[in-house]
Design a protein around this motif. Structure first.
Motif, short mmCIF file in Angstrom:
data_model
loop_
_atom_site.label_atom_id
_atom_site.label_comp_id
_atom_site.label_asym_id
_atom_site.label_seq_id
_atom_site.Cartn_x
_atom_site.Cartn_y
_atom_site.Cartn_z
N ARG A 1 0.86 -1.18 0.00
CA ARG A 1 0.00 0.00 0.00
C ARG A 1 0.90 1.23 0.00
O ARG A 1 1.87 1.31 0.76
N VAL A 2 0.56 2.19 -0.87
CA VAL A 2 1.35 3.42 -1.01
C VAL A 2 0.48 4.60 -0.59
O VAL A 2 -0.60 4.81 -1.14
N LEU A 3 0.97 5.38 0.38
CA LEU A 3 0.31 6.61 0.80
C LEU A 3 0.70 7.70 -0.20
O LEU A 3 1.87 8.00 -0.37
N LEU A 4 -0.30 8.27 -0.88
CA LEU A 4 -0.03 9.28 -1.90
C LEU A 4 0.37 10.61 -1.27
O LEU A 4 -0.03 10.91 -0.14
N LEU A 5 1.14 11.41 -2.00
CA LEU A 5 1.59 12.68 -1.44
C LEU A 5 0.44 13.65 -1.23
O LEU A 5 0.60 14.65 -0.52
N THR A 6 -0.75 13.38 -1.79
CA THR A 6 -1.91 14.26 -1.57
C THR A 6 -2.69 13.89 -0.31
O THR A 6 -3.61 14.61 0.07
N ASP A 7 -2.34 12.78 0.34
CA ASP A 7 -3.02 12.39 1.57
C ASP A 7 -2.67 13.38 2.69
O ASP A 7 -1.53 13.84 2.77
N TYR A 8 -3.65 13.69 3.53
CA TYR A 8 -3.43 14.64 4.63
C TYR A 8 -2.32 14.19 5.59
O TYR A 8 -1.73 15.00 6.28
N ASN A 9 -2.04 12.89 5.64
CA ASN A 9 -0.99 12.37 6.52
C ASN A 9 0.40 12.40 5.89
O ASN A 9 1.36 12.00 6.51
#
Length: 195
Positions: free
Chosen positions: A93-101
């Motif tokens: 799973r990859v957290l995108l750079l647009t995620d608030y976290n």
């Protein structure tokens, strides 16, 4: 009737060949990107998306069996995609750079002034902690600073689209459009950093 059937079959074949051609072009660009990196990288295909109100993530088809670990940076030809947050044997799973976290140490390419690029959901990203006295304008390129040990220095993060200087407070508000069209991405590279 026979001719119409033949035309339909040929049209389907043309569409299939076009998809294969476009994929080969994207993979060739990704291969060239991987060869230009200082660290080894693994190419992966996007196999799922989660755009809930809480998290903005994608699922890729490579995992711990391929050497991936949590925290590794994920990039595309155009720039930063995000970072790995979870791995299983054959997917991650990859957290995108647009995620608030998401928070990435960034720099304005020309002035080298640093800030933190924070995800803003559908609004893109915001460059935080840019002092009001700093000259920054729409069109400025934001890149990774290389500080923090996750992302290599100089990878595009996005472009400044709006700057607001308020009469109060120490910092200005800087809106950034990500370099990568995250809704369209199909292939990525994961940089295998030692941490």
């Amino acid at each position: 009737r026979a001719l119409r059937k033949k035309v339909d079959a040929l049209t389907n074949e043309i569409n299939t060949n076009r998809e294969v051609y476009l994929e080969s072009v994207r993979l060739k660009e990704l291969l060239a990107l991987n060869e230009g990196l200082d660290s080894p990288a693994v190419a992966a295909r996007v196999i799922g998306r989660e755009n809930s109100s809480v998290f903005k993530t994608i699922l890729i088809n490579k995992g711990s069996a391929d050497g991936l670990r949590s925290g590794m940076p994920v990039i595309a030809v155009q720039g930063v995609v995000g970072r790995v947050t979870e791995t299983s044997w054959h997917s991650s799973r990859v957290l995108l750079l647009t995620d608030y976290n998401s928070n990435i140490d960034a720099a304005i390419q020309d002035s080298r002034y640093r800030g933190i690029l924070q995800g803003g959901g559908v609004m893109g990203c915001t460059l935080k902690y840019v002092e009001r006295t700093e000259e920054i304008k729409a069109g400025d390129l934001i890149v990774t600073s290389g500080i923090g040990g996750i992302f290599p220095k100089g990878i595009p993060l996005g472009t400044v689209v709006n700057v607001e200087k308020t009469s109060i407070g120490l910092f200005q508000k800087v809106d950034v459009l990500p370099a990568v069209a995250l809704q369209k991405i199909e292939e990525v590279s994961v940089i295998l950093i030692d941490r």
